[in-house]
Design an enzyme around this catalytic site. Structure first.
Site, PDB file in Angstrom:
ATOM      1  N   GLU A   1      -6.646 -15.855   6.819  1.00  0.00           N
ATOM      2  CA  GLU A   1      -7.202 -14.612   6.257  1.00  0.00           C
ATOM      3  C   GLU A   1      -8.690 -14.803   6.034  1.00  0.00           C
ATOM      4  O   GLU A   1      -9.098 -15.736   5.335  1.00  0.00           O
ATOM      5  CB  GLU A   1      -6.497 -14.246   4.951  1.00  0.00           C
TER       6      GLU A   1
ATOM      7  N   CYS B   1      -4.342  -3.020   2.147  1.00  0.00           N
ATOM      8  CA  CYS B   1      -3.500  -2.353   1.155  1.00  0.00           C
ATOM      9  C   CYS B   1      -3.847  -2.766  -0.277  1.00  0.00           C
ATOM     10  O   CYS B   1      -4.121  -1.921  -1.130  1.00  0.00           O
ATOM     11  CB  CYS B   1      -2.037  -2.645   1.467  1.00  0.00           C
TER      12      CYS B   1
ATOM     13  N   HIS C   1      21.250  14.497 -14.596  1.00  0.00           N
ATOM     14  CA  HIS C   1      20.590  15.704 -15.084  1.00  0.00           C
ATOM     15  C   HIS C   1      19.854  15.391 -16.383  1.00  0.00           C
ATOM     16  O   HIS C   1      20.409  14.686 -17.221  1.00  0.00           O
ATOM     17  CB  HIS C   1      21.633  16.792 -15.333  1.00  0.00           C
TER      18      HIS C   1
END
Ligand code: FAD
Ligand code: NAD
Length: 481
Positions: free
Chosen positions: A45, A54, A460
């Site tokens: 990297e 990201c 709910h």
């Protein structure tokens, strides 16, 4: 033993079993999974921190600013007041908002470094370039590996004739727009896609006037037609100015002011716009330059992407590719899933990525999310197959939780095969559409019918009940409308 251009090499002759180039969501996940599977792994990297676009300049910092700016907007636009919360004068400390963003980035990129250590993945610091299919140079040192995974990601697509200067902060790309140290008076966003709308929303909420110039006649290409139309209404209602079917033909910068020349996409009279900040967000392109692909005879396609088979093998034996650098949606979760799969293939297992079921989410308010086919694509496919589709839409206005939370905008749309009622696509606009779409992705993955969703008990009061009700509409009628 492996065959390498006619000569046999013993595994022990390689420094590593697997070398991953790039540590974004594709690369770091591939490296960790390969190590978990018992392979000796290194990851090259070049950036100072792990995590790729990201974590450093993409998903994470943008969500940190979206979250912070949403809180700010709720305090100033009267939302808090509606709940009886008295705030007094609300002021913005942009430095503090940027600092909390930087802290999230630091924690998460540091987290990848920790995971590398934990899984014994060696981080080779520097940009890698191929010498041959099994040899790569990183920071002047030659490193060999039996298998090499290219996970180099993507970078901003430049707009010809427009020079981005993130340091000056007048014409910026997404990286510059994430780092502004002032709230622009007028931000012109070139490109009404995901980045333009997410970062445009951040700066509008913090007080900027925002104008979005989009080449096409609708925002958010790739999303369902209804969603795109609704997006335009919602963003206009929030105060964004939208110039659809318009292209930017030039940007001239003088001091701290940019003058944009725009004209209808189809041609016509030009006009000018002035802004103190211009965000160029017209897409991203694969990172292949400087990789030395010519040395291994690996060609890219017309869009600059590396083509692979379903197992992520490239045309060159021992070289694999995943994430933004290969075709498909440029999304972190797609890259991550490919990272797991490529490691599994390399280790001799079978990796699985179902590219037909990759959710996409725009993290504005409300959120826009979808998975599977758009209505337009489903119609087209059905026509070719001589079948038909059914579509059912349920408005968030009729969902008790959305109503209670004063979130009237949006709907859930289910697209199903007319005969089998198998779900082909789901599209949501809701405050929490990004979380709601996970259930739809699971339904598509399991080949669920609308009835399967409709007969699944949903808690709910939740926004997710809107998906159940939309599914009920395919075979019969929803209850609450
Ligand atoms: P990248 O993350 O781009 O990582 C590639 C890495 O490889 C980079 O760190 C680069 O430095 C390194 N590299 C390149 N060449 C070399 C080399 N030769 N040697 C060594 N290292 C090299 N996606 C989502 O799913 N959700 C979101 O919310 C989201 N938000 C985004 C917001 C913004 C502003 C941007 C720009 C993107 C966003 N994305 C989002 C897209 C997402 O960031 C990408 O799809 C994802 O990062 C791709 O992962 P990758 O591993 O393929 O590549
Ligand atoms: P995009 O492809 O989403 O949108 C670019 C937009 O610019 C399109 O609508 C296109 O028509 C328009 N455009 C192109 N040329 C133009 C021109 N000359 N003038 C005016 N408009 C023009 O690209 P993006 O917003 O830059 O994002 C890049 C990638 O990053 C996307 O592929 C996306 O997948 C990824 N991303 C994802 C997220 C997320 O998942 N929430 C967030 C940010 C970025």
């Amino acid at each position: 033993m492996v065959e390498d251009q006619g000569k046999s090499l013993d595994m022990a002759e390689y420094d590593y079993d697997v070398l991953v180039i790039g540590s974004g969501p594709g690369g770091y996940v591939a490296a960790i999974r390969a190590a978990q599977l018992g392979l000796k792994v290194a990851c090259a990297e070049g950036r100072e921190t792990l995590g790729g676009t990201c974590l450093n300049v993409g998903c994470i910092p943008s969500k940190a600013l979206l979250h912070g700016s949403e809180k700010f907007a709720e305090a100033v636009d009267g939302t808090f007041a509606k709940y009886g919360i008295k705030t007094g004068p609300v002021t913005l400390d942009l430095g503090a908002m940027q600092a909390q963003k930087a802290d999230s980035v630091k924690q998460l990129t540091g987290g990848i470094e920790f995971l590398f250590k934990k899984n014994k993945v060696t981080w080779l610091k520097g940009y890698a370039a191929f010498e041959d299919a099994h040899t790569v140079t990183v920071a002047g040192a030659k490193v060999t590996a039996r298998d090499v995974v290219i996970a180099t990601g993507s970078s901003v697509t430049p707009l010809p004739g427009v020079t981005v200067d993130n340091d000056a902060g007048v014409v910026v790309d997404s990286t510059g727009a994430l780092a502004l140290d002032r709230v622009p008076d007028h931000m012109v966003v070139i490109g009404g896609g995901v980045i333009g709308l997410e970062l445009g929303s951040v700066w509008r909420r913090l007080g900027a006037k925002v104008t979005v110039v989009e080449f096409l006649d609708q925002l958010l290409p790739g999303m369902d037609g209804d969603v795109r139309k609704e997006a335009a209404k919602i963003f206009k209602k929030q105060g964004m100015e939208l110039k659809l079917s318009t292209k930017v033909t030039g940007v001239a910068v003088k001091g701290k002011t940019a003058t944009l020349t725009v004209e209808p996409s189809a041609g016509g009279a030009a006009e000018t716009l002035t802004a103190d900040c211009v965000l160029v967000a017209i897409g991203r392109r694969p990172n292949v330059e400087g990789l030395g692909l010519e040395k291994i005879g690996l060609e890219v396609n017309k869009r600059g992407q590396i083509e692979t088979g379903h197992d992520f093998r490239t045309a060159v034996p021992g070289v694999w590719a995943i994430g933004d650098v290969i075709p498909g949606p440029m999304l972190a979760h797609k890259a991550e899933d490919e990272g797991v799969a490529v490691a599994e293939f390399i280790a001799g297992h079978t990796g699985i990525v179902n590219h037909a079921v990759i959710p996409s989410v725009v993290y504005t308010f409300p959120e826009f999310a979808g998975v599977g086919l758009t209505e337009e694509a489903a119609k087209e496919k059905a026509k070719e197959a001589g079948t038909d589709i059914k579509v059912s839409k349920f408005p968030m206005l009729a969902n008790s939780r959305a109503k209670t939370n004063h979130e009237p905008d949006g709907f859930v749309k289910v697209i199903a095969d007319a005969k089998t009622e198998r779900v082909l696509g789901v599209w949501c606009i809701a405050s929490v559409a990004g979380s709601m779409i996970a259930e739809a992705a699971l339904a598509l993955e399991f080949g669920a019918t609308a009835e399967d969703i409709a007969y699944t008990c949903h808690a709910h009061p939740t926004h997710a009940e809107a998906l159940k009700e939309a599914a009920m509409g395919i075979g019969g009628k929803p209850i609450h409308i």
